[in-house]
Write a protein that holds these residues in place. Structure first.
Motif, short mmCIF file in Angstrom:
data_model
loop_
_atom_site.label_atom_id
_atom_site.label_comp_id
_atom_site.label_asym_id
_atom_site.label_seq_id
_atom_site.Cartn_x
_atom_site.Cartn_y
_atom_site.Cartn_z
N THR A 139 -15.31 -0.84 -13.74
CA THR A 139 -16.49 -1.45 -13.10
C THR A 139 -17.12 -0.55 -12.06
OG1 THR A 139 -15.06 -2.56 -11.48
CG2 THR A 139 -15.62 -3.77 -13.50
N GLY A 140 -16.58 0.66 -11.89
CA GLY A 140 -17.16 1.60 -10.94
C GLY A 140 -16.78 1.37 -9.50
N ASN A 141 -15.74 0.56 -9.25
CA ASN A 141 -15.34 0.23 -7.88
C ASN A 141 -14.28 1.22 -7.39
OD1 ASN A 141 -14.77 -0.95 -5.45
ND2 ASN A 141 -14.56 -3.03 -6.27
N VAL A 142 -14.72 2.42 -7.04
CA VAL A 142 -13.79 3.48 -6.64
C VAL A 142 -13.10 3.13 -5.32
CG1 VAL A 142 -13.54 5.93 -6.10
CG2 VAL A 142 -15.17 5.19 -7.84
N ASP A 143 -13.83 2.50 -4.39
CA ASP A 143 -13.22 2.16 -3.10
C ASP A 143 -12.03 1.21 -3.29
OD1 ASP A 143 -14.93 3.74 -1.66
OD2 ASP A 143 -16.35 2.11 -1.24
N ALA A 144 -12.18 0.22 -4.14
CA ALA A 144 -11.06 -0.70 -4.39
C ALA A 144 -9.90 0.04 -5.03
CB ALA A 144 -11.52 -1.85 -5.27
N PHE A 145 -10.22 0.95 -5.95
CA PHE A 145 -9.17 1.75 -6.61
C PHE A 145 -8.40 2.57 -5.59
CE2 PHE A 145 -7.87 5.86 -8.32
CZ PHE A 145 -7.11 5.49 -9.41
N MET A 146 -9.11 3.25 -4.71
CA MET A 146 -8.44 4.12 -3.73
C MET A 146 -7.65 3.30 -2.71
SD MET A 146 -8.98 7.14 -4.71
CE MET A 146 -8.08 7.78 -3.32
N THR A 147 -8.16 2.15 -2.33
CA THR A 147 -7.43 1.28 -1.40
C THR A 147 -6.11 0.83 -2.03
OG1 THR A 147 -9.51 0.52 -0.41
CG2 THR A 147 -7.53 -0.84 -0.06
N ARG A 148 -6.16 0.49 -3.31
CA ARG A 148 -4.95 0.06 -4.01
C ARG A 148 -3.99 1.24 -4.18
NH1 ARG A 148 -4.39 -4.55 -6.30
NH2 ARG A 148 -6.65 -4.85 -6.39
N LEU A 149 -4.55 2.42 -4.47
CA LEU A 149 -3.70 3.60 -4.62
C LEU A 149 -2.98 3.91 -3.31
CD1 LEU A 149 -2.81 5.91 -6.50
CD2 LEU A 149 -4.80 7.21 -5.71
N ARG A 150 -3.66 3.70 -2.20
CA ARG A 150 -3.03 3.94 -0.90
C ARG A 150 -1.80 3.05 -0.71
NH1 ARG A 150 -7.05 3.07 3.88
NH2 ARG A 150 -7.49 5.31 3.77
N ALA A 151 -1.84 1.84 -1.28
CA ALA A 151 -0.70 0.93 -1.15
C ALA A 151 0.55 1.49 -1.82
CB ALA A 151 -1.05 -0.43 -1.76
N PHE A 152 0.36 2.34 -2.81
CA PHE A 152 1.52 2.94 -3.47
C PHE A 152 2.30 3.85 -2.52
CE2 PHE A 152 2.27 2.82 -8.15
CZ PHE A 152 1.51 1.69 -8.42
N PHE A 153 1.65 4.32 -1.48
CA PHE A 153 2.30 5.24 -0.56
C PHE A 153 2.74 4.56 0.74
CE2 PHE A 153 -0.35 7.82 -3.25
CZ PHE A 153 0.47 8.86 -3.58
N ALA A 154 2.50 3.28 0.85
CA ALA A 154 2.85 2.56 2.08
C ALA A 154 4.31 2.14 2.05
CB ALA A 154 1.94 1.34 2.26
N ASP A 155 4.94 2.14 3.20
CA ASP A 155 6.29 1.59 3.37
C ASP A 155 7.31 2.20 2.42
OD1 ASP A 155 5.29 -0.19 5.29
OD2 ASP A 155 4.66 -1.59 3.72
N PHE A 156 7.26 3.53 2.28
CA PHE A 156 8.29 4.19 1.46
C PHE A 156 9.67 3.93 2.07
CE2 PHE A 156 6.08 5.75 -1.78
CZ PHE A 156 5.52 7.01 -1.73
N PRO A 157 10.69 3.76 1.23
CA PRO A 157 12.05 3.71 1.77
C PRO A 157 12.33 4.98 2.57
CG PRO A 157 12.03 3.11 -0.56
CD PRO A 157 10.65 3.61 -0.23
N TYR A 158 13.19 4.83 3.57
CA TYR A 158 13.47 5.93 4.48
C TYR A 158 13.90 7.20 3.76
CZ TYR A 158 15.74 8.76 8.06
OH TYR A 158 16.11 9.80 8.88
N GLU A 159 14.75 7.05 2.72
CA GLU A 159 15.30 8.25 2.08
C GLU A 159 14.24 9.04 1.34
OE1 GLU A 159 16.15 4.69 -0.66
OE2 GLU A 159 16.19 5.18 1.47
N LEU A 160 13.05 8.43 1.11
CA LEU A 160 12.00 9.17 0.42
C LEU A 160 11.05 9.85 1.40
CD1 LEU A 160 10.99 6.66 -2.42
CD2 LEU A 160 12.63 8.53 -2.50
N ASN A 161 11.13 9.51 2.68
CA ASN A 161 10.12 9.96 3.62
C ASN A 161 10.11 11.47 3.84
OD1 ASN A 161 9.17 7.45 3.97
ND2 ASN A 161 10.16 7.07 5.94
#
Length: 521
Positions: free
Chosen positions: A401-423
């Motif tokens: 649908t061309g909603n790049v901002d929503a895509f990037m916001t959701r992609l950012r969630a993939f990097f949030a709150d990583f377990p400590y051992e991955l940091n």
């Protein structure tokens, strides 16, 4: 009311006699079985789980027990004339939990006790190995014919103990001595066949059984387990027709979809492509294209090996080039997870360079590819297993649908709150996360991720748009967009007709997450 009398499909049935007596469908492999049985004695073969190893051993058992009536109408009926009866010692190590030394000792001793009830026991036979040798000798002497030994899942104890080195060494020493009997008792044996998932290195389990003929990658026997396309079309026309009708496809389309999902296993560079039999039969039974084989066993221990070895997941997903010696045997002491991943069925032979003797290993089909990538996501991101499908679906919808901002916001969630051992992981860890996301989107839309220099980090094509992404680690979005222009990443798509969209993204290492992004159409 119309009753659908479907043919009986042997899903989960691994006993040849049951299949034949109860009129289940059977793909005739008896010509190859007869050839193996009459061209040698001690064999080994590795194949992935649920690929027909147990059924093959059961077929050998019925053949060597002289049950001629079970083979009526099959290829072996014209090949065999004598049908001699042999004592068959069939050892199955599959149905046990091997979490302590006594577990293996108990199952071996229990089986030996049952055989001793039939063939006697010597007074001085106190160890497992001595008891096994004595049973073989007496069974041969009592009948005047060589004994047949069949071992199913010989490596199950070893695979379950991979994370416990003391237990693994105990199992290895026990099995090394036990299987070594098959060499010292050679004169009493007519035939020996061992199967398993993994070929452990010669220096360990099989060092005392070095006369084994390993046919795991023999061209002549590459199709003995599994189903070829020719066999599928020959034996399953009613099922193909029913599957096509249920899914509003032509028979040719239904078969092509089965090829994409379940075909593609190669056990020799020139061998026929093999369909996974469990997935094929399950698909025909349910008339739906599901991930049947993948869901019968999760590759958790393989992912743990990948993480420990620091192997680049992107290389695994795109295909691994190796010499044969690097993937046909698994050495516990080596920091190389590829042999286990290959032998477990998650990779297979796709190409072979005859000049340099190098193999390209890759996912065999869509079921394994997307099943494995989906399984990786919770290990490398903060997204729970039960939510990853939701996220990927939303990613695709937002770009459609061309909603790049929503895509990037959701992609950012993939990097949030990583377990400590991955940091504290290197830059590569974050690149892998991008890679997993775009590869999973490839199930639903045309998505490419960079695998070579001179290409954009990612390209996604939808019916209306073509997106070109460039990510900059501690760089600016302007630099990312300039790189797209300077290196001509859009040129290959200039005549496509769809709207071209450039997306520049900054990734902030200190925050371990996406910063800003900018979209230029």
């Amino acid at each position: 009311m119309e009753i659908n009398l479907k043919r009986k499909l042997p899903i989960g049935i691994q006993t040849f006699e049951n299949i034949r007596r109860e009129n289940y469908m059977y793909v005739d492999k008896t010509a190859l079985m007869w050839q193996i049985a009459n061209n040698g004695k001690p064999y080994f073969m590795s194949r992935p789980r649920r690929f027909g190893k147990s059924l093959l051993l059961s077929t050998f058992e019925a053949y060597f027990e002289g049950k001629r009536e079970l083979f009526e109408g099959l290829a072996v009926e014209k090949l065999e004339s004598e049908w001699n009866t042999h004592i068959v010692l069939h050892l199955d190590l599959n149905a046990e939990k091997y979490d302590r030394p006594e577990a293996l000792d108990a199952i071996l001793s229990n089986r030996l006790t049952r055989w001793e009830a039939d063939y006697g026991k010597g007074e001085n036979e106190t160890t497992l190995s001595l008891r096994f040798f004595g049973i073989i000798r007496r069974a041969c002497e009592q009948t005047g014919r060589g004994v047949v030994v069949l071992v199913d899942e010989y490596d199950k104890p070893l695979l379950q103990a991979l994370g416990n080195m003391p237990l693994l060494e105990y199992y290895r020493d026990t099995l090394k001595a036990f299987y070594g009997v098959l060499k010292s008792a050679d004169r009493y044996l007519r035939f020996v066949f061992l199967t398993g998932v993994t070929k452990f290195a010669q220096v360990s389990v099989f060092s005392d059984l070095n006369q084994l003929n390993d046919i795991s990658m023999d061209y002549a026997y590459s199709s003995i387990c599994g189903i070829t396309k020719e066999e599928l079309e020959r034996d399953f026309q009613p099922e193909i027709k029913a599957l096509a009708e249920r899914n509003n496809l032509s028979p040719a389309e239904a078969l092509a979809k089965m090829e994409a999902r379940y075909d593609g296993y190669h056990f020799h560079p020139r061998g026929a492509g093999m369909f996974n039999p469990f997935s094929v039969l399950s698909c025909f039974s349910k008339l739906e294209y599901g991930n049947y084989w993948f869901h019968t066993g999760t590759p958790t221990f393989l992912v743990e090996l990948l993480k420990k070895s620091d192997f680049d997941i992107r290389e695994l997903i795109d295909g691994v080039e190796l010499p044969e010696s690097a993937f046909t045997e698994y050495r516990v002491t080596m920091n190389n997870p590829i042999p286990l991943i290959y032998q477990s069925g998650y990779l297979t032979i796709k190409e072979f360079d005859a000049e340099f003797k190098n193999y390209l290993l890759a996912f065999p089909n869509e079921e394994v590819k997307y099943g494995f990538i989906n399984f990786l996501v919770p290990f490398y991101t903060s997204i729970p297993d039960e939510e990853k499908g939701f996220y990927i679906g939303k990613f695709v919808q937002e770009l459609r649908t061309g909603n790049v901002d929503a895509f990037m916001t959701r992609l950012r969630a993939f990097f949030a709150d990583f377990p400590y051992e991955l940091n504290e992981r290197t830059e590569r860890h974050y690149q892998v996360v991008f890679y997993l996301v775009f590869k999973l989107m490839g199930q639903f839309t045309d998505a490419e991720v960079r695998s070579a220099k001179g290409r954009a980090d990612a390209v996604v094509k939808t019916p209306k748009y073509i997106y070109v992404f460039e990510f900059k680690l501690d760089g600016t979005v302007e630099e990312a967009l300039a790189q797209i222009d300077d290196r001509g990443y859009l040129i290959p798509y200039s005549a496509d007709g769809r709207e071209l969209v450039k997306v520049g993204v900054e990734f902030i290492a200190t925050e371990r997450n996406i910063g800003t992004w900018k979209v230029n159409a």
